[in-house]
Write a protein that holds these residues in place. Structure first.
Motif, mmCIF file in Angstrom:
data_model
loop_
_atom_site.group_PDB
_atom_site.id
_atom_site.type_symbol
_atom_site.label_atom_id
_atom_site.label_comp_id
_atom_site.label_asym_id
_atom_site.label_seq_id
_atom_site.Cartn_x
_atom_site.Cartn_y
_atom_site.Cartn_z
ATOM 1 N N HIS A 1 -8.975 -13.819 16.020
ATOM 2 C CA HIS A 1 -8.284 -13.368 16.878
ATOM 3 C C HIS A 1 -8.447 -14.250 18.247
ATOM 4 O O HIS A 1 -7.561 -14.293 19.152
ATOM 5 C CB HIS A 1 -8.733 -12.033 17.621
ATOM 6 C CG HIS A 1 -8.183 -10.883 16.546
ATOM 7 N ND1 HIS A 1 -8.953 -10.026 16.026
ATOM 8 C CD2 HIS A 1 -6.850 -10.489 16.262
ATOM 9 C CE1 HIS A 1 -8.125 -9.027 15.416
ATOM 10 N NE2 HIS A 1 -6.801 -9.461 15.503
ATOM 11 N N PHE B 1 0.901 -1.083 -0.006
ATOM 12 C CA PHE B 1 -0.007 -0.112 0.007
ATOM 13 C C PHE B 1 0.936 1.240 -0.085
ATOM 14 O O PHE B 1 1.523 1.572 1.024
ATOM 15 C CB PHE B 1 -0.765 -0.002 1.318
ATOM 16 C CG PHE B 1 -1.758 -1.099 1.188
ATOM 17 C CD1 PHE B 1 -3.027 -0.757 0.161
ATOM 18 C CD2 PHE B 1 -1.986 -1.921 2.125
ATOM 19 C CE1 PHE B 1 -4.087 -1.756 0.223
ATOM 20 C CE2 PHE B 1 -3.241 -2.862 2.028
ATOM 21 C CZ PHE B 1 -4.003 -3.070 1.112
ATOM 22 N N THR C 1 -1.197 -10.936 15.187
ATOM 23 C CA THR C 1 -1.665 -9.798 15.951
ATOM 24 C C THR C 1 -2.424 -8.516 15.036
ATOM 25 O O THR C 1 -2.397 -8.889 13.818
ATOM 26 C CB THR C 1 -0.485 -8.949 16.387
ATOM 27 O OG1 THR C 1 0.451 -8.985 15.208
ATOM 28 C CG2 THR C 1 0.182 -9.565 17.570
ATOM 29 N N SER C 2 -3.003 -7.536 15.501
ATOM 30 C CA SER C 2 -3.740 -6.838 14.852
ATOM 31 C C SER C 2 -2.876 -5.986 13.810
ATOM 32 O O SER C 2 -1.646 -5.395 14.089
ATOM 33 C CB SER C 2 -4.377 -5.752 15.723
ATOM 34 O OG SER C 2 -5.479 -4.898 14.972
ATOM 35 N N GLY C 3 -3.397 -5.881 12.509
ATOM 36 C CA GLY C 3 -2.607 -4.961 11.319
ATOM 37 C C GLY C 3 -1.516 -6.067 10.819
ATOM 38 O O GLY C 3 -0.874 -5.496 10.137
ATOM 39 N N CYS C 4 -1.374 -7.442 10.863
ATOM 40 C CA CYS C 4 -0.405 -8.051 10.439
ATOM 41 C C CYS C 4 -0.683 -8.536 9.141
ATOM 42 O O CYS C 4 0.252 -9.252 8.357
ATOM 43 C CB CYS C 4 -0.029 -9.402 11.252
ATOM 44 S SG CYS C 4 -1.424 -10.498 11.195
ATOM 45 N N GLY C 5 -1.730 -8.167 8.718
ATOM 46 C CA GLY C 5 -2.147 -8.593 7.186
ATOM 47 C C GLY C 5 -3.140 -9.731 6.855
ATOM 48 O O GLY C 5 -3.060 -10.046 5.744
ATOM 49 N N LYS C 6 -3.648 -10.133 8.034
ATOM 50 C CA LYS C 6 -4.744 -11.360 7.680
ATOM 51 C C LYS C 6 -5.800 -10.785 6.960
ATOM 52 O O LYS C 6 -6.096 -11.782 5.932
ATOM 53 C CB LYS C 6 -5.144 -11.639 9.138
ATOM 54 C CG LYS C 6 -4.134 -12.035 10.286
ATOM 55 C CD LYS C 6 -5.046 -12.198 11.586
ATOM 56 C CE LYS C 6 -5.794 -11.377 12.053
ATOM 57 N NZ LYS C 6 -4.948 -10.051 12.446
ATOM 58 N N SER C 7 -6.368 -9.788 6.878
ATOM 59 C CA SER C 7 -7.426 -9.322 6.058
ATOM 60 C C SER C 7 -7.202 -9.197 4.945
ATOM 61 O O SER C 7 -7.729 -9.735 3.647
ATOM 62 C CB SER C 7 -8.349 -8.054 6.733
ATOM 63 O OG SER C 7 -8.874 -8.304 7.861
ATOM 64 N N ALA D 1 2.184 -4.411 2.918
ATOM 65 C CA ALA D 1 1.254 -4.948 3.921
ATOM 66 C C ALA D 1 1.482 -6.394 4.193
ATOM 67 O O ALA D 1 1.376 -6.956 5.463
ATOM 68 C CB ALA D 1 -0.172 -4.680 3.544
#
Ligand SMILES: Nc1ncnc2c1ncn2[C@@H]1O[C@H](COP(=O)(O)OP(=O)(O)OP(=O)(O)O)[C@@H](O)[C@H]1O
Ligand SMILES: [Mg+2]
Lengths: 319, 401
Positions: free
Chosen positions: A194, A11, A35-41, A16
């Motif tokens: 999570h 990005f 963890t949050s923001g690690c690129g799962k989505s 990402a």
């Protein structure tokens, strides 16, 4: 089968996700945890081309996804998101019928499909089909979300924190139901969560991510037995890891035959998990449990001593 | 479970409110009572030119009539002390009753105050009467909100009241100056009304179509966005009269150069410049509302639409537009109400419309003639406001508040 080969997404110059390689065989469930923001989505959304990947290749059943029309591709892939994304101006039945309508199924077939799916997900047709999404409880809405994703009978299901917004009880109920559905539907599923217990419970293949990269992947048991670094270990529950592992092992596979000694008064079902067995041992101050089958007939014995000595407990089996 | 607790909560709030007096209604009714007993309600003039002399409420209606009105208004205030749902309903009935009684009050006043030997005499409507009308309309809005009625019902009530007034005016209210002004030029009035409606109708429909197209273009090409809004904002700051004036010269020139346009009725004055100016003014609210309406649709919902495999056209027509429609209709409502007011000015450049009476009346210092233009404009604005508001409410997806 879903294959990601060295996939990358940037990005505005910042990566990402990077170097993502993973394979989900048909009919298997893969969980992405991190963890949050690690690129799962981001990883998930590249599979149905909501996001275009910048490098590497993504293949579905061997076919690179850039070679098909994204719209056709998405109609073959079910997608469930956290806050359902149901259309507020459509009733439940119409929401579920979305993909079949896009696929131009005949009217009778669509109606039958909606009724079938609502029954499958434990939604009363008469009570709920004509309600609007805002009239549903969180659990009901999420079920409708799952029904909508399954409506076009896709081979692949992507779920992004599907039960994240639900209370623990409802969440557990839905997890059970997804597990039950999966045992008969055999979809290829990738889901983000999570909740490590959810991942361990549902997944055949567990992928741990950190800062856009995969740290470790493998079967849940393999990861529990040999976490590669402290980060993975802490995600897997730290000191609780042994119990989480025991939760995945079944009494059936670890019991011994009934010995000559007096059978223990404490009993456990053959379908229970080792974790439940350990719990009963602690509760009853018993070193041995009598294993019984569905008809309460003793069929074996679970011994703490043997469990602890068992080599399989310690050694990772290669997946 | 959440639904039940929500209901419970609102129910509890509702019951709490029962004991809080409705200050708005109490103030309105008491203020109205004071005004009615201290300000002229009607005036009588021997003819059109001579200014009339004023009469108070009790002179106009006689003491019993004045007391009846006062009691009704006092009841309105009393019911507002401990407001409950059925009290609000009772207030709604009182308001309707007062509104319906008003033309009959004028009849009574005519009979009481005008001597039979003064056939030229004109009954003027003055302060007190207008205050009563105004306060009743305000109270109606308040009661509607409290009863959580759709806008449609008060609109229907007002239509009914207007019909009764119209009937009374045509059959019995010959003495009322406004009616006399109307009867003296009813053909002219009808033409002006028609012109006004055409001006508003055409300009609003044009700006709805243009506004939609423009908003869509602006969403697609973001560079157009700033320029477009800057231009529309600039147009909005030109005083309306100046804009009409600015259009005069270029249109006259155009008409002289292109005979076809001239034959179609384009000229420096008249309908063409009026329509152009009205459309120019209407575009800003239309475009702005359309733009934000389309923009405000929840991203997650739209993304779900894409993820399920909708093509972008399907997503627009089946998801974005229906979800944006209520706000969009709000834009049409604002635009239309504004256009109804602005079309008044069109009279100055020969486009006709109800503004004609206002400017003529102002020129002749004939207030009743001004009213003949102003009142229908007000009624039109109220009607359009209520009906489009009700439409927007209806279109609001039942899934959203
Ligand atoms: N559209 C976007 N534009 C720019 N950056 C983005 C965009 N989407 C995601 N990112 C960035 O990419 C990274 C990964 O985001 P992603 O949504 O995949 O995280 P996640 O693992 O799903 O996190 P969470 O668990 O909080 O949902 C984040 O740093 C995020 O800021
Ligand atoms: Mg995410």
């Amino acid at each position: 089968m879903i294959e990601l080969i060295d996939v990358e997404k940037r990005f505005g110059g910042v990566a990402a996700v990077e170097g993502i390689s993973l394979r989900v065989p048909s009919g298997k469930v893969c969980a992405l945890v991190g963890t949050s923001g690690c690129g799962k989505s981001t990883t998930l959304r590249m599979i149905n081309r909501l996001i275009a990947h910048d490098g590497g290749e993504i293949r579905l059943d061997g076919q690179p996804i850039d070679s098909v029309d994204p719209v056709q591709l998405r109609r073959r892939i079910g997608y469930v998101i956290q806050h359902t994304g149901l259309f507020p101006h459509w009733r439940v039945a119409r929401n579920i019928a979305l993909v079949p309508r896009l696929l131009r199924w005949p009217k009778e077939r669509i109606e039958a499909r909606v009724a079938e799916l609502m029954a499958l997900l434990g939604l009363s047709f008469d009570e709920l089909a004509h309600k609007y999404p805002h009239e549903l409880s969180g659990g009901q809405a999420q079920r409708v979300g799952v029904a909508r994703a399954l409506a076009g009978d896709p081979d692949i299901l992507l779920m992004d924190e599907p039960f994240g917004a639900l209370d623990p009880l409802t969440r557990e109920k839905l997890q059970e139901e997804v597990a039950r559905l999966q045992s008969s539907l055999h979809k290829t599923i990738v889901f983000v969560t999570h909740d490590m217990d959810e991942a361990l419970r549902l997944a055949d293949h567990l992928v741990i991510m950190r800062a856009g990269r995969i740290v470790q992947q493998g079967s849940p048991l393999a990861l529990l037995r040999a976490p590669e670094d402290p980060f993975v270990e802490s995600l897997l529950g730290g000191l609780e890891r042994g119990l989480k592992q025991a939760a995945l092992m079944r009494v059936r596979d670890h019991m011994g035959s009934l010995g000559p000694s007096l059978p223990s008064a404490s009993r456990i079902s053959i379908d229970a998990s080792l974790r439940q067995g350990l719990s009963i041992m602690l509760r009853d101050h018993a070193e041995r449990l009598t294993v019984v089958d569905g008809k309460d007939v003793p069929v074996g014995e679970l011994s703490l001593r043997r469990l602890i000595k068992e080599t399989q407990w310690e050694q990772p089996t290669s997946p | 479970m959440t639904a039940i607790s929500k209901e419970e909560r609102t129910a509890r709030q509702g019951s709490d409110k029962c004991f809080v007096p409705n200050i708005v209604l109490i103030t309105l009714s008491l203020g109205l009572l004071m005004l009615l007993w201290s300000v002229d309600s009607v005036s009588i003039a021997p003819n059109r030119i001579v200014p009339g002399s004023g009469f108070m409420l009790w002179q106009a209606l006689g003491l019993p009539g004045a007391l009846l009105v006062s009691v009704l208004i006092a009841a309105l205030a009393a019911l507002a002390l401990t407001p409950q749902k059925r009290f609000y309903s009772a207030q709604l009935i009182i308001i309707a009753l007062l509104l319906l009684l008003m033309p009959f009050g004028l009849m009574v006043a005519g009979a009481l105050l005008i001597e039979p030997d003064m056939p030229q005499a004109r009954l003027g409507v003055s302060g007190g009467f207008w205050c009563l009308l105004f306060v009743m309309l305000l109270a109606l809005v308040e009661v509607r909100l409290r009863l959580k009625l759709s806008r449609l019902w008060p609109a229907l009530l007002l239509c009914f009241v207007a019909a009764v007034w119209w009937l009374c005016a045509l059959s019995w209210l010959d003495h009322v100056a406004l009616v006399q002004e109307f009867k003296a030029r009813d053909a002219q009035f009808m033409r002006a009304l028609q012109q006004h409606l055409v001006l508003v109708g055409v300009s609003v429909s044009l700006s709805v179509v243009l506004g939609l197209a423009l908003a869509l273009a602006m969403r697609r090409f973001s560079r157009l966005n700033r320029l477009g809004f800057a231009l529309l904002n600039f147009v909005q700051t030109i005083p309306s009269l100046a804009l009409f004036g600015l259009l005069l010269a270029p249109l006259a020139w155009l008409a002289s150069q292109v005979p076809l346009l001239a034959r179609l009725g384009v000229s420096g004055i008249g309908m063409a410049p009026a329509l152009i100016a009205l459309v120019a003014y209407s575009l800003l609210p239309m475009v702005r509302n359309t733009y934000t309406a389309l923009d405000e649709v929840d991203e997650a919902t739209l993304e779900a639409a894409t993820a399920m495999g909708m093509r972008s056209a399907q997503r627009f027509w089946q998801v974005r537009l229906p979800l944006a429609l209520p706000v969009l209709i709000e834009g049409v409502r604002i635009t239309a109400v504004q256009a109804i007011g602005l079309a008044t000015v069109a009279a100055l450049i020969g486009a006709g419309g109800l503004g004609t009476f206002i400017f003529q009346g102002l020129g002749q210092a004939a207030m009743d003639m001004v009213l003949l233009g102003a009142l229908p404009i007000l009624v039109l604005a109220l009607l359009v406001d209520a009906s489009l508001g009700a439409l927007a409410e209806r279109l609001r997806p039942e899934g959203m508040q």
